[in-house]
Design a protein around this motif. Structure first.
Motif, PDB file in Angstrom:
ATOM      1  N   ASN A   1      48.720 -16.629  11.521  1.00  0.00           N
ATOM      2  CA  ASN A   1      48.242 -18.006  11.337  1.00  0.00           C
ATOM      3  C   ASN A   1      47.682 -18.580  12.628  1.00  0.00           C
ATOM      4  O   ASN A   1      46.809 -19.458  12.594  1.00  0.00           O
ATOM      5  CB  ASN A   1      49.383 -18.915  10.861  1.00  0.00           C
TER       6      ASN A   1
ATOM      7  N   THR B   1      43.952 -18.958  13.363  1.00  0.00           N
ATOM      8  CA  THR B   1      43.138 -20.055  12.842  1.00  0.00           C
ATOM      9  C   THR B   1      42.730 -21.010  13.959  1.00  0.00           C
ATOM     10  O   THR B   1      41.717 -21.710  13.840  1.00  0.00           O
ATOM     11  CB  THR B   1      43.891 -20.822  11.740  1.00  0.00           C
TER      12      THR B   1
ATOM     13  N   VAL C   1      44.745 -20.862   0.186  1.00  0.00           N
ATOM     14  CA  VAL C   1      44.971 -19.867   1.235  1.00  0.00           C
ATOM     15  C   VAL C   1      44.637 -18.472   0.733  1.00  0.00           C
ATOM     16  O   VAL C   1      44.391 -17.559   1.531  1.00  0.00           O
ATOM     17  CB  VAL C   1      46.429 -19.960   1.750  1.00  0.00           C
TER      18      VAL C   1
ATOM     19  N   LEU D   1      41.472 -16.777   2.324  1.00  0.00           N
ATOM     20  CA  LEU D   1      41.334 -16.335   3.719  1.00  0.00           C
ATOM     21  C   LEU D   1      40.999 -14.854   3.893  1.00  0.00           C
ATOM     22  O   LEU D   1      40.110 -14.518   4.684  1.00  0.00           O
ATOM     23  CB  LEU D   1      42.603 -16.684   4.502  1.00  0.00           C
TER      24      LEU D   1
ATOM     25  N   THR E   1      45.398 -27.135   2.760  1.00  0.00           N
ATOM     26  CA  THR E   1      44.761 -26.003   2.088  1.00  0.00           C
ATOM     27  C   THR E   1      43.630 -26.458   1.168  1.00  0.00           C
ATOM     28  O   THR E   1      42.755 -25.655   0.823  1.00  0.00           O
ATOM     29  CB  THR E   1      45.781 -25.193   1.266  1.00  0.00           C
TER      30      THR E   1
ATOM     31  N   TRP F   1      41.228 -28.139   1.981  1.00  0.00           N
ATOM     32  CA  TRP F   1      39.991 -28.024   2.752  1.00  0.00           C
ATOM     33  C   TRP F   1      39.463 -26.595   2.799  1.00  0.00           C
ATOM     34  O   TRP F   1      38.277 -26.382   3.079  1.00  0.00           O
ATOM     35  CB  TRP F   1      40.210 -28.540   4.177  1.00  0.00           C
ATOM     36  N   LEU F   2      40.326 -25.624   2.556  1.00  0.00           N
ATOM     37  CA  LEU F   2      39.909 -24.230   2.677  1.00  0.00           C
ATOM     38  C   LEU F   2      38.846 -23.856   1.654  1.00  0.00           C
ATOM     39  O   LEU F   2      38.069 -22.921   1.868  1.00  0.00           O
ATOM     40  CB  LEU F   2      41.116 -23.299   2.535  1.00  0.00           C
TER      41      LEU F   2
ATOM     42  N   GLY G   1      48.727 -25.113   9.602  1.00  0.00           N
ATOM     43  CA  GLY G   1      47.764 -25.287   8.531  1.00  0.00           C
ATOM     44  C   GLY G   1      46.731 -26.365   8.817  1.00  0.00           C
ATOM     45  O   GLY G   1      45.654 -26.370   8.203  1.00  0.00           O
TER      46      GLY G   1
ATOM     47  N   GLY H   1      43.104 -25.818   9.220  1.00  0.00           N
ATOM     48  CA  GLY H   1      42.240 -25.764   8.054  1.00  0.00           C
ATOM     49  C   GLY H   1      41.280 -26.942   7.966  1.00  0.00           C
ATOM     50  O   GLY H   1      40.325 -26.912   7.178  1.00  0.00           O
TER      51      GLY H   1
END
Length: 388
Positions: free
Chosen positions: A24, A27, A161, A164, A231, A233-234, A308, A311
């Motif tokens: 993680n 990121t 997620v 990814l 998440t 926004w992912l 997170g 993200g």
């Protein structure tokens, strides 16, 4: 009053930082690299901005190298825990952040490195791109295989997620589109262009299918818990990168393919790139609007900080780059103005997230692997004792 505490005070032993290290963290390199690349394209003159963003890119290289060493150290000294975390339904997804973070470094060699290192920057970028492509394809196959065979998932617990490990291929594809025009060998440039289209196809169709499932999950089970709020926004990531990939690949396709006698195909690729980029950008704008609305909903009840939060940055960054590309290729000023606004928002978000990340890293709170929950720290073996 702020009280300075002992570093890594959240853990009893300093080596827990390595044992609990997860991918993680990469990121942070994605968000930092994307921020540098976006601000470098800011359409209005800002004194010293190119130099500042160049230093941010160089700092990102150092950050990526440090995180790589930490993750390799985990597999070297705590291999059982590292392997166990691969069975967790969320932790392995972040493996996709490794090639995506590396892609921002590759793109930085083209944006900042050429003026510093000359033609050698293109050579370095080309070598790193091939490594990045291998990582992206490998992770894009390895993680879903684990999902199909070893991990436990359900529609109710899924979130964005899942994207990814798949988005890495299209990020590499967009990077290839930026790199190809810098190659002096026409055949090598053609091969790189076609390879980038293949990488795009290994990512975008799968990402679109996941977005369909995500829409169904949100409609049936509503928003995820607050610790997974970002998440949402992912979903913007694969759409922004999908648009950017089509735009950059199509833009130079007539010249690159024309040099090897395939100019007609290049013209078609250019048209598809522009129209496809517009379509993906519009779809991304819908998801971005929903992401803003859901984030405001979460803020009413508090939004706990975790890794997170990165993200917020990379998805917005690639969407902004696609916005700038549309402004350049269509000549529509509204895209350029919107890109400038999004750039400022990205810079504010990056400063906020990086500040809180540094504080959390200093205390050690962010070094937590959910895949090891309930697993006691192992007794130090001779090898571990010698390493520390």
């Amino acid at each position: 009053m702020f009280k300075l505490t002992k570093p890594f005070s959240h853990h009893d032993r300093p080596q827990e930082i390595i044992r609990q290290f997860t991918p993680n963290w990469f990121t942070a390199t994605m968000g930092t690299g994307a921020t540098a690349l976006v601000l470098n394209q800011f359409p209005f003159p800002v004194p010293g901005l190119h130099e500042i963003t160049g230093m941010l890119w160089q700092a990102n290289i150092v950050l990526f190298a440090a995180l790589t060493l930490l993750y390799l150290a985990r597999w070297s000294f705590f291999p059982e825990g590292a392997a166990k975390s691969m069975l967790h339904p969320v932790t392995p997804m972040a493996l996709g952040a490794i090639p995506m973070g590396l892609a921002t470094i590759v793109n930085g060699y083209l944006a900042f490195g050429i003026s510093r290192y000359g033609a050698e920057a293109v050579t370095i970028a080309q070598a790193l791109w091939y490594i990045d492509a291998l990582l992206a394809v490998g992770i894009g196959l390895f993680v879903p295989f684990l999902m199909f065979t070893r991990q436990k998932h359900s529609i109710e617990t899924m979130n964005a997620v899942w994207l990814l490990p798949f988005v890495a291929c299209e990020v590499t594809a967009a990077s290839g589109g930026l790199l190809a025009p810098h190659l002096t060998d026409a055949v090598a440039a053609e091969h790189l262009l076609f390879a980038s289209y293949l990488l795009w196809s290994l990512s975008v169709p799968i990402a679109l299918s996941i977005l369909t499932i995500l829409f169904l999950r949100l409609a049936l089970h509503k928003l995820p818990k607050s610790d997974a709020a970002v998440t949402t926004w992912l979903a913007l990531g694969p759409l922004g990168t999908g648009a950017l990939g089509l735009l950059v690949l199509g833009h130079d396709a007539p010249t690159l393919l024309g040099a090897v006698g395939m100019g007609d195909i290049g013209t078609v690729a250019c048209g598809i790139g522009l129209l496809g980029g517009l379509v993906f950008w519009g779809y991304g704008a819908w998801w971005m609007t929903m992401a803003v609305a859901t984030t405001l909903t979460y803020l009413r009840g508090g939004l706990p900080f975790n890794l997170g939060w990165w993200g917020f940055t990379f998805p917005l960054g690639v969407f902004t780059l696609a916005t700038f590309a549309l402004g350049q290729q269509t000549g529509i000023a509204a895209f350029t103005l919107l890109g400038a606004f999004l750039s400022i928002a990205l810079a504010i978000l990056w400063l906020t997230v990086m500040t809180r990340t540094l504080i959390g890293a200093y205390h050690g709170r962010l070094f937590t692997d959910p895949g090891l929950a309930g697993t006691p720290a192992p007794v130090r073996k001779e090898r571990e004792a010698a390493a520390f």
